[in-house]
Design a protein around this motif. Sequence first.
Motif, mmCIF file in Angstrom:
data_model
loop_
_atom_site.group_PDB
_atom_site.id
_atom_site.type_symbol
_atom_site.label_atom_id
_atom_site.label_comp_id
_atom_site.label_asym_id
_atom_site.label_seq_id
_atom_site.Cartn_x
_atom_site.Cartn_y
_atom_site.Cartn_z
ATOM 1 N N ARG A 26 -8.004 3.239 0.262
ATOM 2 C CA ARG A 26 -7.610 2.364 -0.354
ATOM 3 C C ARG A 26 -6.019 1.997 -0.243
ATOM 4 N N SER A 27 -5.750 2.180 1.125
ATOM 5 C CA SER A 27 -4.215 2.173 1.499
ATOM 6 C C SER A 27 -4.057 0.629 1.846
ATOM 7 N N LEU A 28 -2.883 0.156 1.435
ATOM 8 C CA LEU A 28 -2.725 -1.367 1.611
ATOM 9 C C LEU A 28 -2.190 -1.493 3.186
ATOM 10 N N VAL A 29 -1.661 -0.260 3.725
ATOM 11 C CA VAL A 29 -1.381 -0.342 5.226
ATOM 12 C C VAL A 29 -2.622 -0.648 5.858
ATOM 13 N N VAL A 30 -3.758 -0.020 5.745
ATOM 14 C CA VAL A 30 -4.921 -0.091 6.337
ATOM 15 C C VAL A 30 -5.601 -1.095 5.893
ATOM 16 N N LEU A 31 -5.652 -1.947 5.014
ATOM 17 C CA LEU A 31 -6.447 -2.863 4.479
ATOM 18 C C LEU A 31 -5.703 -4.153 5.250
ATOM 19 N N ASN A 63 -1.152 -3.340 14.251
ATOM 20 C CA ASN A 63 0.248 -3.782 13.717
ATOM 21 C C ASN A 63 0.946 -3.010 12.482
ATOM 22 N N GLU A 64 0.058 -2.691 11.712
ATOM 23 C CA GLU A 64 0.332 -2.035 10.399
ATOM 24 C C GLU A 64 0.162 -0.352 10.611
ATOM 25 N N ILE A 65 -0.824 0.069 10.945
ATOM 26 C CA ILE A 65 -1.379 1.475 11.185
ATOM 27 C C ILE A 65 -0.187 2.092 12.483
ATOM 28 N N ASP A 103 -4.021 3.833 22.910
ATOM 29 C CA ASP A 103 -5.538 3.956 22.883
ATOM 30 C C ASP A 103 -5.876 5.002 21.740
ATOM 31 N N ASP A 104 -5.162 6.014 21.574
ATOM 32 C CA ASP A 104 -5.479 6.991 20.626
ATOM 33 C C ASP A 104 -5.482 6.366 19.149
ATOM 34 N N VAL A 105 -4.290 5.732 19.091
ATOM 35 C CA VAL A 105 -3.822 4.939 17.850
ATOM 36 C C VAL A 105 -4.850 3.900 17.467
ATOM 37 N N HIS A 106 -5.231 3.160 18.377
ATOM 38 C CA HIS A 106 -6.592 2.343 18.149
ATOM 39 C C HIS A 106 -7.677 3.038 17.713
ATOM 40 N N ASN A 107 -8.084 4.014 18.580
ATOM 41 C CA ASN A 107 -9.460 4.723 17.712
ATOM 42 C C ASN A 107 -9.219 5.163 16.590
ATOM 43 N N ILE A 108 -8.176 5.867 16.185
ATOM 44 C CA ILE A 108 -7.779 6.402 14.801
ATOM 45 C C ILE A 108 -8.241 5.340 13.989
ATOM 46 N N SER A 109 -7.331 4.097 14.230
ATOM 47 C CA SER A 109 -7.413 3.275 13.385
ATOM 48 C C SER A 109 -8.779 2.653 13.083
ATOM 49 N N GLU A 110 -9.727 2.616 14.148
ATOM 50 C CA GLU A 110 -10.906 1.997 13.930
ATOM 51 C C GLU A 110 -11.699 3.203 13.222
#
Length: 280
Positions: A86-91, A97-99, A121-128
């Motif tokens: 429910r995080s606005l950062v994630v949504l 660019n936010e995460i 790449d790690d950040v991208h994968n965590i984000s996904e």
Amino acid sequence: MTSPGRRIIRANLTCIVAGIFVLSAQEPDAMRPRPAAGPTATREFLGLGPRPDAAAAKKGEPLFKQNCAACHGETARGAQGPNLVRSLVVLHDEKENEIGPVVRDGRPQAGMPPFPQLSADDVHNISEYIKLQVEQAANRGIYNQIYAGSKNALRGDPNKGSEFFKVHCTGCHSNSGDLAKIGAKFPESSLMQSRFLWPASREPERATVSTLSGETVTGTIVKLDDFDLALRDSKGDNRYWPRSQVKVNVVDNLQGHRSLLPLYTDADIHNVTAYLETLK
């Protein structure tokens, strides 16, 4: 010009004007572009955003659990830290660019440390992976498919549930009487829990009425509001009083269940559920 000629001209003008109105009414529909069809359009309509990259999310799952789950829970639904689904950062995030800044720099003022060791790449994968959790929670079309098993999962100890039942429930219920085979009626644990935690009372409401003359009448409530009280007594006769002229004691059919609510622990709820599911 003769009258017949005028009538012909008037009729022609009427037809021309009617035709203009028809064409003007049809023109916007003809010019309006049709909405795109297909899965992408459906996702946009539901507000789900781009579909998460399943392969990247699979790579991000162990990274998230290693670095983030202690605070945010293994499925990002919160623990010591906030719920990320429910995080606005994630949504609001697009392409990290936010995460990304939050993961790399942390939020020291909120107790979140930075993770500079994580690559892009790690950040991208965590984000996904986080976005996949949002997808699974928000997309009602796949929610039941994903979580169907958890509805039937029994996590409690039926023996401990039986002990709790004997202490707190046998005054009103019997496992061989009113609750016989209840496990077959409510095979899903979530339905079973809602059934015994806060059941619907099928019994008619009863009350005891004390009148100003000292008479006491007990019966089934026919009508009860701020102004009127109507009661059907034990003889089947309907009795009526203005509400202001009587004292009313309504029998709470769910008092036993209500009194147990503050006593239940989470373990008790799962144990009783597991026990009731054995009554088949």
